[in-house]
Design an enzyme around this catalytic site. Structure first.
Site, PDB file in Angstrom:
ATOM      1  N   LYS A 211       3.173  -3.046  -0.392  1.00 15.64           N
ATOM      2  CA  LYS A 211       3.332  -3.997  -1.352  1.00 15.64           C
ATOM      3  C   LYS A 211       2.311  -3.919  -2.391  1.00 15.64           C
ATOM      4  CE  LYS A 211       4.960  -7.644   1.455  1.00 15.64           C
ATOM      5  NZ  LYS A 211       5.206  -7.166   2.916  1.00 15.64           N
TER       6      LYS A 211
ATOM      7  N   TYR B   6       3.731   0.208   6.432  1.00 14.78           N
ATOM      8  CA  TYR B   6       4.166  -0.910   6.387  1.00 14.78           C
ATOM      9  C   TYR B   6       3.894  -1.636   4.984  1.00 14.78           C
ATOM     10  CZ  TYR B   6       5.929  -0.464  11.215  1.00 14.78           C
ATOM     11  OH  TYR B   6       6.632  -0.192  12.450  1.00 14.78           O
ATOM     12  N   SER B   7       3.337  -2.761   5.130  1.00 15.41           N
ATOM     13  CA  SER B   7       2.881  -3.691   4.213  1.00 15.41           C
ATOM     14  C   SER B   7       1.830  -3.419   3.127  1.00 15.41           C
ATOM     15  CB  SER B   7       2.703  -4.989   4.465  1.00 15.41           C
ATOM     16  OG  SER B   7       3.790  -5.791   4.822  1.00 15.41           O
ATOM     17  N   ALA B   8       1.185  -2.247   3.356  1.00 14.50           N
ATOM     18  CA  ALA B   8       0.344  -1.613   2.391  1.00 14.50           C
ATOM     19  C   ALA B   8       1.033  -1.074   1.305  1.00 14.50           C
ATOM     20  CB  ALA B   8      -0.697  -0.611   2.958  1.00 14.50           C
TER      21      ALA B   8
END
Length: 390
Positions: free
Chosen positions: A71, A67-69
């Site tokens: 980014k 997921y947003s890791a």
């Protein structure tokens, strides 16, 4: 009893203990954790089940969507372009992406995209998922979109849109898609098992995610029964037109099946990176120092990339948050291992970060997606690392 595989260096045994406790006490099904110190691995552990439906075990090369890791990986790519003189984060986005200047956005600097200050958390008209996965339609829609607050006056987590916004700048500047740039310039030199846009040949190694529902749906609890500190956040969850809900409803349907082959194969630089905890830790180790002769950012570029840009009440998450240009910074709810650490969490538990003060780089990936404050798995591992380096 879950078998824990891998190795820890002397002094880091508490990390193994915390990792085992995550399985016995905190709900892990399949997971991996890796820690580098001063460019060398000191923890590399994995265990559990990669696919509960088939019983396939989690192995040393199991891949996990984080997921947003993701980014943090995308932010690193952007800062490599800054270091090379190809991207000026104080220049208007429209310098590199002319269409973006529409609807009052001509003066928004690249810096505000990276630091969640651009006010572009949502679309007035969400796009069909197939168009979002195709990239160009979503980039065009964001270029035409009006900001939802005056840019630069507030910050709010651009949970989904951040990937297309920053990714399109990377594409315009480098001539390569963000996933291709990452593969060429980061994964390749460091031999990382991490992908933004999964090749079909790697799909058999990806774990299957399991989602745990909250034990209590706070949106059904009367407001007067909620703790004072939760009331504003829960009120936002209840409102379908709130920033909290709109930020994660930029596609139609809003819910995205991140287990699907189509989603995993697309490039979503905010949220569909797939790889190992080892790859995340190794990448962050190369951000703060040399790993097998490779360093991704100079000390000067690193200092610029990790300087705080936004802090305080987040317009989307409705809690305090802190951001540099692309990385999350430590908060009371995400301490990492020190005040100068930086990195990024991912939905449901994943975490990757670096702490230059201690020479630490950390990656944790797991397939049991647990939302809410009762998930202590990553924090427990980070605390064990803190104790090991204290």
């Amino acid at each position: 009893m879950t078998t824990i595989n891998g190795e820890v260096a002397p002094g880091f045994e508490p990390v193994r203990e915390a990792f085992m406790a995550n399985f016995t006490q905190h709900g892990d099904i399949g997971a991996a954790v890796c820690v580098y110190q001063h460019g060398r691995p000191v923890v590399d552990l994995w265990g559990g089940v990669a696919d509960p439906e088939t019983g396939r075990p989690w192995t040393w090369d199991t891949l996990q969507l984080v997921y947003s890791a993701t980014k943090g990986a995308t932010a690193t790519a952007a800062h490599m372009l800054v270091e090379r003189g190809m991207l000026d984060i104080d220049a208007p986005v429209a310098k590199y992406w002319p269409e973006f200047g529409a609807n009052g956005k001509a003066d928004i600097p690249v810096r505000w995209l990276l630091s969640h200050q651009a006010g572009l958390i949502a679309l007035d008209r969400p796009l069909p998922l197939a168009e979002a996965l195709a990239w160009e339609p979503m980039a065009a829609a964001l270029a035409a979109q009006r900001p939802l607050w005056t840019p630069g006056t507030a910050h709010g987590y651009h949970g989904r849109t951040w990937g297309w916004l920053v990714g399109e700048v990377i594409r315009r500047v480098s001539g390569r898609s963000p996933g291709r740039f990452f593969a060429d310039e980061i994964s390749g030199p460091l031999a990382l098992d991490f992908f933004i846009g999964l090749p079909a040949s790697e799909r058999s190694r990806v774990s299957r995610m399991v989602y745990r529902r909250p034990t209590v749906d706070l949106t059904t609890v009367p407001a007067e029964s909620l703790p004072e500190e939760l009331r504003e956040q829960v009120a936002a969850w209840r409102d379908p037109n709130s920033f909290s809900n709109r930020a994660f409803a930029v596609t139609d349907p809003a819910a995205i099946d991140f287990d699907s082959p189509e989603v995993q194969a697309a490039e979503l630089p905010s949220s569909n990176g797939i790889g190992t905890a080892r790859a995340l830790a190794r990448m962050y180790a190369a951000v703060i120092g040399k790993v097998d002769g490779v360093r991704l950012l100079t000390p000067e570029a690193l200092a610029s990339a990790t300087a705080e840009q936004a802090s305080g009440q987040d317009q989307v998450m409705v809690i305090p948050s802190r951001f540099s240009t692309g990385y999350m910074l430590p908060t009371e709810g995400n301490l990492m291992t020190g005040p100068n650490a930086f990195g990024h969490t991912g939905r449901g538990g994943s975490l990757a970060f670096a702490d230059p003060d201690h020479g630490i780089a950390f990656g944790y990936a797991m397939n049991h997606i647990i939302s809410g404050s009762d998930d202590v798995r990553a924090a427990a591992l980070a605390e064990a690392v803190r104790k090991a380096v204290a």
